[in-house]
Design an enzyme around this catalytic site. Structure first.
Site, short mmCIF file in Angstrom:
data_model
loop_
_atom_site.label_atom_id
_atom_site.label_comp_id
_atom_site.label_asym_id
_atom_site.label_seq_id
_atom_site.Cartn_x
_atom_site.Cartn_y
_atom_site.Cartn_z
N CYS A 110 -11.91 9.17 -9.10
CA CYS A 110 -11.99 10.46 -9.52
C CYS A 110 -10.48 10.88 -10.10
O CYS A 110 -9.69 10.01 -10.61
CB CYS A 110 -11.73 11.09 -7.91
SG CYS A 110 -10.10 10.88 -7.09
N HIS B 196 -7.64 7.76 -0.65
CA HIS B 196 -8.83 7.13 -1.28
C HIS B 196 -8.53 5.75 -1.48
O HIS B 196 -7.35 5.50 -1.64
CB HIS B 196 -9.05 7.62 -2.61
CG HIS B 196 -9.48 9.19 -2.79
ND1 HIS B 196 -10.18 9.87 -3.86
CD2 HIS B 196 -9.52 10.45 -1.84
CE1 HIS B 196 -10.50 11.13 -3.56
NE2 HIS B 196 -10.29 11.30 -2.44
N CYS C 192 -7.21 9.65 -8.45
CA CYS C 192 -7.09 8.11 -8.57
C CYS C 192 -6.79 7.57 -9.90
O CYS C 192 -6.02 6.74 -10.18
CB CYS C 192 -8.07 7.53 -7.77
SG CYS C 192 -8.32 7.90 -6.13
N GLU D 227 -8.63 3.77 -3.89
CA GLU D 227 -7.72 3.39 -4.92
C GLU D 227 -6.19 3.59 -4.65
O GLU D 227 -5.27 2.88 -5.15
CB GLU D 227 -8.09 3.90 -6.31
CG GLU D 227 -9.56 3.79 -6.79
CD GLU D 227 -10.58 4.66 -6.24
OE1 GLU D 227 -11.68 4.66 -6.66
OE2 GLU D 227 -10.48 5.15 -5.34
#
Length: 167
Positions: free
Chosen positions: A94, A64, A97, A66
């Protein structure tokens, strides 16, 4: 006890970094390397790292934006903690993250799109938040502890190690 606030940039600084995260997300939507997500890590009003979602390009569900930005910022600083830093994300992080931001000791998170907007675009962040609120026995993924006599050996070795460094 809450930590002190990060060296908070001006509202204009927040907007500038958030717009960069959104630009990375839009670029990624065109590239198709992963979902339409981008992230920036800033410290003391300066960008430390930026990243976009690479889940598809890397065949890595943890890639991801992040996470990628946290990894890049840690490499750049040579540290595994990012105190006094701000994570700017194109969407609300999410659970994975968000947990990574806590592990990295990010001080503040600023995001543009709420998780409901991500859910409306087909991403399950909102579903994951609901799932994590359920008791372990009610979750979709079965989880069980099996006690073994030797289970604590790694922790005992860690506690005795001269190389132990807490994080």
């Amino acid at each position: 006890m809450p930590r002190p606030l990060a060296d908070t940039p001006s509202p204009e600084g927040d907007v500038r970094f958030l717009r960069r995260a959104l630009a990375l997300a839009a670029e990624n939507a065109e590239r198709g390397d992963g979902g339409p997500f981008g992230a920036v890590i800033a410290q003391n009003g300066r960008m430390l790292a930026e990243a976009r979602n690479l889940v598809l390009a890397a065949n890595d569900p943890t890639a991801h934006a992040e996470i990628q930005a946290i990894r890049a910022a840690c490499r750049k600083t040579g540290r595994f903690h990012l105190e006094n830093s701000v994570l700017y994300a194109s969407s609300e992080p999410c659970p994975m993250c968000l947990a990574a931001a806590y592990w990295a000791r990010v001080t503040r998170i600023v995001y543009a799109n709420a998780r409901l907007q991500a859910a409306n675009a087909g991403f399950a962040d909102d579903d994951l938040y609901r799932e994590l609120c359920l008791p372990a026995a009610a979750r979709r993924i079965s989880i069980a502890q099996r006690t073994l006599a030797e289970a604590n050996a790694p922790f005992a070795a860690w506690q005795k190690s001269a190389k132990r460094r807490m994080y």
